[in-house]
Write a protein that holds these residues in place. Structure first.
Motif, short mmCIF file in Angstrom:
data_model
loop_
_atom_site.label_atom_id
_atom_site.label_comp_id
_atom_site.label_asym_id
_atom_site.label_seq_id
_atom_site.Cartn_x
_atom_site.Cartn_y
_atom_site.Cartn_z
N LEU A 92 36.08 0.51 -30.99
CA LEU A 92 34.73 1.09 -31.09
C LEU A 92 34.82 2.34 -31.95
O LEU A 92 35.80 3.10 -31.87
N HIS A 93 33.80 2.55 -32.74
CA HIS A 93 33.73 3.74 -33.58
C HIS A 93 32.35 4.35 -33.41
O HIS A 93 31.35 3.66 -33.57
N PHE A 94 32.30 5.61 -33.02
CA PHE A 94 31.00 6.25 -32.82
C PHE A 94 31.17 7.77 -32.92
O PHE A 94 32.30 8.27 -33.07
N ALA A 131 41.41 6.78 -26.66
CA ALA A 131 40.35 7.26 -27.55
C ALA A 131 40.99 8.30 -28.46
O ALA A 131 41.68 9.21 -27.99
N LEU A 132 40.78 8.14 -29.78
CA LEU A 132 41.18 9.16 -30.73
C LEU A 132 39.93 9.92 -31.11
O LEU A 132 38.92 9.31 -31.45
N ALA A 133 39.99 11.24 -31.04
CA ALA A 133 38.81 12.06 -31.32
C ALA A 133 39.13 13.10 -32.38
O ALA A 133 40.20 13.71 -32.36
N LYS A 134 38.19 13.26 -33.31
CA LYS A 134 38.38 14.21 -34.41
C LYS A 134 37.07 14.96 -34.61
O LYS A 134 36.01 14.33 -34.72
N THR A 135 37.12 16.29 -34.64
CA THR A 135 35.89 17.07 -34.83
C THR A 135 35.37 16.82 -36.24
O THR A 135 36.07 17.03 -37.23
N VAL A 146 31.72 14.98 -32.83
CA VAL A 146 33.10 14.50 -32.77
C VAL A 146 33.14 13.00 -33.08
O VAL A 146 32.38 12.23 -32.50
N GLU A 147 34.03 12.64 -33.99
CA GLU A 147 34.20 11.22 -34.33
C GLU A 147 35.19 10.58 -33.36
O GLU A 147 36.24 11.17 -33.06
N TYR A 148 34.87 9.39 -32.87
CA TYR A 148 35.74 8.68 -31.93
C TYR A 148 36.16 7.32 -32.49
O TYR A 148 35.32 6.59 -33.02
N ASN A 149 37.42 7.00 -32.30
CA ASN A 149 37.92 5.63 -32.47
C ASN A 149 38.53 5.25 -31.13
O ASN A 149 39.48 5.87 -30.68
N VAL A 150 37.95 4.25 -30.51
CA VAL A 150 38.42 3.83 -29.19
C VAL A 150 39.04 2.44 -29.30
O VAL A 150 38.47 1.56 -29.95
C1 LIG Z 1 38.85 6.23 -37.23
O1 LIG Z 1 39.21 5.14 -38.02
C2 LIG Z 1 38.77 5.26 -39.40
C3 LIG Z 1 39.10 3.95 -40.08
O2 LIG Z 1 40.43 3.60 -39.88
C4 LIG Z 1 39.43 6.47 -40.03
O3 LIG Z 1 38.94 6.64 -41.33
C5 LIG Z 1 39.10 7.71 -39.19
O4 LIG Z 1 39.78 8.83 -39.71
C6 LIG Z 1 39.48 7.50 -37.75
N1 LIG Z 1 39.07 8.63 -36.95
C7 LIG Z 1 39.69 8.99 -35.83
C8 LIG Z 1 39.10 10.10 -35.06
O5 LIG Z 1 40.70 8.42 -35.45
#
Ligand SMILES: *[C@@H]1O[C@H](CO)[C@@H](O)[C@H](O)[C@H]1NC(C)=O
Ligand SMILES: *[C@@H]1O[C@H](CO)[C@@H](O)[C@H](O)[C@H]1NC(C)=O
Ligand SMILES: *[C@@H]1O[C@H](CO)[C@@H](O)[C@H](O)[C@H]1NC(C)=O
Length: 188
Positions: A45-47, A163-167, A179-183
């Motif tokens: 999931l990406h949100f 969950a990976l989170a990045k401001t 905050v961007e999330y990749n779950v």
């Molecule tokens: C989420 O995944 C995208 C596509 O792989 C990447 O560009 C982005 O930096 C990632 N963000 C996080 C918070 O992991």
């Protein structure tokens, strides 16, 4: 005499062993079949998560603090209650895909470390009504943080993952952040 008694008991032992094997057999089968839960699935999931702590209608409010919290560089002891919006894209006007309900609090004296106890409730498409539970430390000052997903409901029943989170954006004056999330979760 003892030998004879043992021989007489032998059929009972044999029966007992057979009964145990028969009883164990369905368990073993169910185990191979994931206890009847169906196939394991992997979902990404990406949100974006909108934490707004300022203004007239904040999505996260201060509910508790220690007398020393405001003197602590990491706001140690602060507890916030949040109902944060989750959107598809980074803009606040982007399509709403869910809300993150729960608590986060400053649990680190050395650097900003937020203990998250939140339910991410999705409302979009096939995920409508399904939730994921996040429970763990969010080292918010780090570029990318990893938090455990400890469970879920709906399509995410028995979920586990990260969950990976990045401001994506932060206003250091107000404290508002996006905050961007990749779950990534495994579920049934
Ligand atoms: C989420 O995944 C995208 C596509 O792989 C990447 O560009 C982005 O930096 C990632 N963000 C996080 C918070 O992991
Ligand atoms: C999600 O489900 C609720 C309750 O079933 C329904 O009222 C709502 O319209 C659904 N939302 C979307 C975006 O499908
Ligand atoms: C950041 O927050 C401050 C205080 O609420 C506000 O005055 C300022 O306009 C905000 N800056 C941006 C770029 O949103």
């Amino acid at each position: 005499m003892a030998k004879l008694a043992l021989l007489q008991l032998l059929p009972i032992f044999v029966t007992a062993v057979v009964v145990v094997l028969v009883a164990a057999a369905p368990d073993h089968k169910e185990h191979l079949n994931h206890n009847g839960l169906g196939p394991e699935r992997l979902t990404h999931l990406h949100f974006y998560f909108h934490d707004s702590v300022s203004g007239k209608n904040p999505s996260a409010i201060r509910v508790a603090a220690a007398p020393t919290t405001d003197h602590s560089p990491s706001l140690f002891g602060l507890v916030m209650m949040a109902d944060d919006l989750l959107t598809q894209g980074p803009e606040p006007t982007s399509k709403l895909v869910g809300r993150a309900h729960g608590l986060y609090g400053s649990a680190s004296k050395e650097e900003l470390g937020l203990i998250m106890a939140m339910s991410y409730c999705f409302t979009d498409g096939v995920y409508n009504g399904s939730t994921l539970s996040v429970m763990g430390l969010n080292s918010a000052a780090h570029p990318v943080r990893e938090m455990p997903i400890v469970g879920g409901t709906g399509v995410f029943r028995f979920a586990r993952g990260v969950a990976l989170a990045k401001t994506y954006w932060v206003n250091f004056t107000s404290g508002d952040a996006i905050v961007e999330y990749n779950v990534t979760v495994v579920h049934y």
